[in-house]
Design a protein around this motif. Structure first.
Motif, PDB file in Angstrom:
ATOM      1  N   LYS A 165       4.391  -9.366   2.820  1.00  0.00           N
ATOM      2  CA  LYS A 165       5.062 -10.466   2.127  1.00  0.00           C
ATOM      3  C   LYS A 165       4.413 -11.774   2.556  1.00  0.00           C
ATOM      4  O   LYS A 165       4.403 -12.103   3.736  1.00  0.00           O
ATOM      5  N   VAL A 166       3.883 -12.511   1.582  1.00  0.00           N
ATOM      6  CA  VAL A 166       3.223 -13.784   1.837  1.00  0.00           C
ATOM      7  C   VAL A 166       4.186 -14.902   1.460  1.00  0.00           C
ATOM      8  O   VAL A 166       4.759 -14.892   0.370  1.00  0.00           O
ATOM      9  N   VAL A 202       0.882  -1.166   0.000  1.00  0.00           N
ATOM     10  CA  VAL A 202       0.000   0.000   0.000  1.00  0.00           C
ATOM     11  C   VAL A 202       0.919   1.214   0.000  1.00  0.00           C
ATOM     12  O   VAL A 202       1.657   1.445   0.958  1.00  0.00           O
ATOM     13  N   ASP A 203       0.892   1.964  -1.092  1.00  0.00           N
ATOM     14  CA  ASP A 203       1.767   3.115  -1.273  1.00  0.00           C
ATOM     15  C   ASP A 203       1.078   4.352  -0.694  1.00  0.00           C
ATOM     16  O   ASP A 203       0.043   4.777  -1.184  1.00  0.00           O
ATOM     17  N   LEU A 246       2.754 -14.769   6.787  1.00  0.00           N
ATOM     18  CA  LEU A 246       3.076 -13.500   6.141  1.00  0.00           C
ATOM     19  C   LEU A 246       3.756 -12.562   7.107  1.00  0.00           C
ATOM     20  O   LEU A 246       3.763 -12.776   8.316  1.00  0.00           O
ATOM     21  N   ASP A 247       4.324 -11.508   6.543  1.00  0.00           N
ATOM     22  CA  ASP A 247       5.037 -10.505   7.322  1.00  0.00           C
ATOM     23  C   ASP A 247       4.589  -9.131   6.842  1.00  0.00           C
ATOM     24  O   ASP A 247       4.489  -8.894   5.640  1.00  0.00           O
ATOM     25  N   VAL A 248       4.294  -8.239   7.776  1.00  0.00           N
ATOM     26  CA  VAL A 248       3.863  -6.876   7.450  1.00  0.00           C
ATOM     27  C   VAL A 248       4.938  -5.922   7.950  1.00  0.00           C
ATOM     28  O   VAL A 248       5.328  -5.977   9.112  1.00  0.00           O
ATOM     29  N   GLN A 249       5.425  -5.052   7.055  1.00  0.00           N
ATOM     30  CA  GLN A 249       6.469  -4.091   7.414  1.00  0.00           C
ATOM     31  C   GLN A 249       6.141  -2.724   6.834  1.00  0.00           C
ATOM     32  O   GLN A 249       5.441  -2.627   5.837  1.00  0.00           O
ATOM     33  N   ARG A 250       6.690  -1.697   7.477  1.00  0.00           N
ATOM     34  CA  ARG A 250       6.603  -0.351   6.921  1.00  0.00           C
ATOM     35  C   ARG A 250       7.969   0.002   6.374  1.00  0.00           C
ATOM     36  O   ARG A 250       8.971  -0.075   7.072  1.00  0.00           O
ATOM     37  N   LYS A 298      -1.340  -6.262  10.931  1.00  0.00           N
ATOM     38  CA  LYS A 298      -0.850  -7.455  11.618  1.00  0.00           C
ATOM     39  C   LYS A 298      -1.915  -8.042  12.539  1.00  0.00           C
ATOM     40  O   LYS A 298      -2.065  -9.250  12.633  1.00  0.00           O
ATOM     41  N   GLU A 299      -2.642  -7.176  13.220  1.00  0.00           N
ATOM     42  CA  GLU A 299      -3.650  -7.636  14.181  1.00  0.00           C
ATOM     43  C   GLU A 299      -4.916  -8.143  13.512  1.00  0.00           C
ATOM     44  O   GLU A 299      -5.581  -9.030  14.040  1.00  0.00           O
ATOM     45  N   ASN A 300      -5.274  -7.595  12.366  1.00  0.00           N
ATOM     46  CA  ASN A 300      -6.583  -7.876  11.788  1.00  0.00           C
ATOM     47  C   ASN A 300      -6.592  -8.831  10.602  1.00  0.00           C
ATOM     48  O   ASN A 300      -7.663  -9.234  10.172  1.00  0.00           O
ATOM     49  N   ILE A 301      -5.436  -9.176  10.056  1.00  0.00           N
ATOM     50  CA  ILE A 301      -5.437 -10.156   8.971  1.00  0.00           C
ATOM     51  C   ILE A 301      -5.761 -11.509   9.571  1.00  0.00           C
ATOM     52  O   ILE A 301      -5.124 -11.948  10.530  1.00  0.00           O
TER      53      ILE A 301
END
Length: 141
Positions: A86-87, A34-35, A74-78, A58-61
């Motif tokens: 990243k899945v 998400v840009d 998966l991993d969520v990063q800013r 991270k909390e809601n997926i």
């Protein structure tokens, strides 16, 4: 073996030929993002809000109907003004689900009226401002 000639002149092996040779297809992790650079550059979204957005994802997926079940999935990063998901290979993740959660975050923070979530390419969404036409009303004399 079946060989197929591509238009560029190189030869490629068909699926039957690759299976006969014992070659395996290497799966790469899927990456969605998400840009948020437009509102970030305008200082409407700040770094702490983007960190909150990454935490919200991270909390809601959900995985198998459960939240906080993302280990090895998966991993969520800013990364600067982007949120990157990243899945891992072998798992599926819907880009449309990322859009749904992005809209949900904007609603909770009362920013949904400012931004819309638009697909900019196959793996990326972008936050953009709504286009509001400022009507020029002429005064009658």
């Amino acid at each position: 073996l079946f060989l197929r000639i591509s238009q560029a002149g190189g030869s490629t092996m068909s699926k039957a030929g690759a299976a006969a040779k014992g070659l395996k297809k290497v799966e790469r992790p899927s990456t969605f993002s998400v840009d948020c650079h437009i509102p970030f550059d305008d200082q409407v979204l700040e770094a702490d809000i983007l960190d909150e957005f990454a935490g919200f994802l991270k909390e809601n997926i959900k995985r198998n109907g459960k939240r906080n079940n993302l280990t090895g999935f998966l991993d969520v990063q800013r990364q600067n003004a982007n949120i990157v998901v990243k899945v891992e290979p072998g798992h599926s993740f819907s880009k449309k689900y990322l859009k749904y959660l992005s809209k949900k975050f904007l609603n909770r923070n009362e920013m949904r009226e400012l931004f819309r979530v638009i697909s900019s390419n196959k793996t990326t969404y972008e936050l953009r401002y709504f286009k509001i036409d400022k009507g020029t009303e002429e005064e009658e004399s």
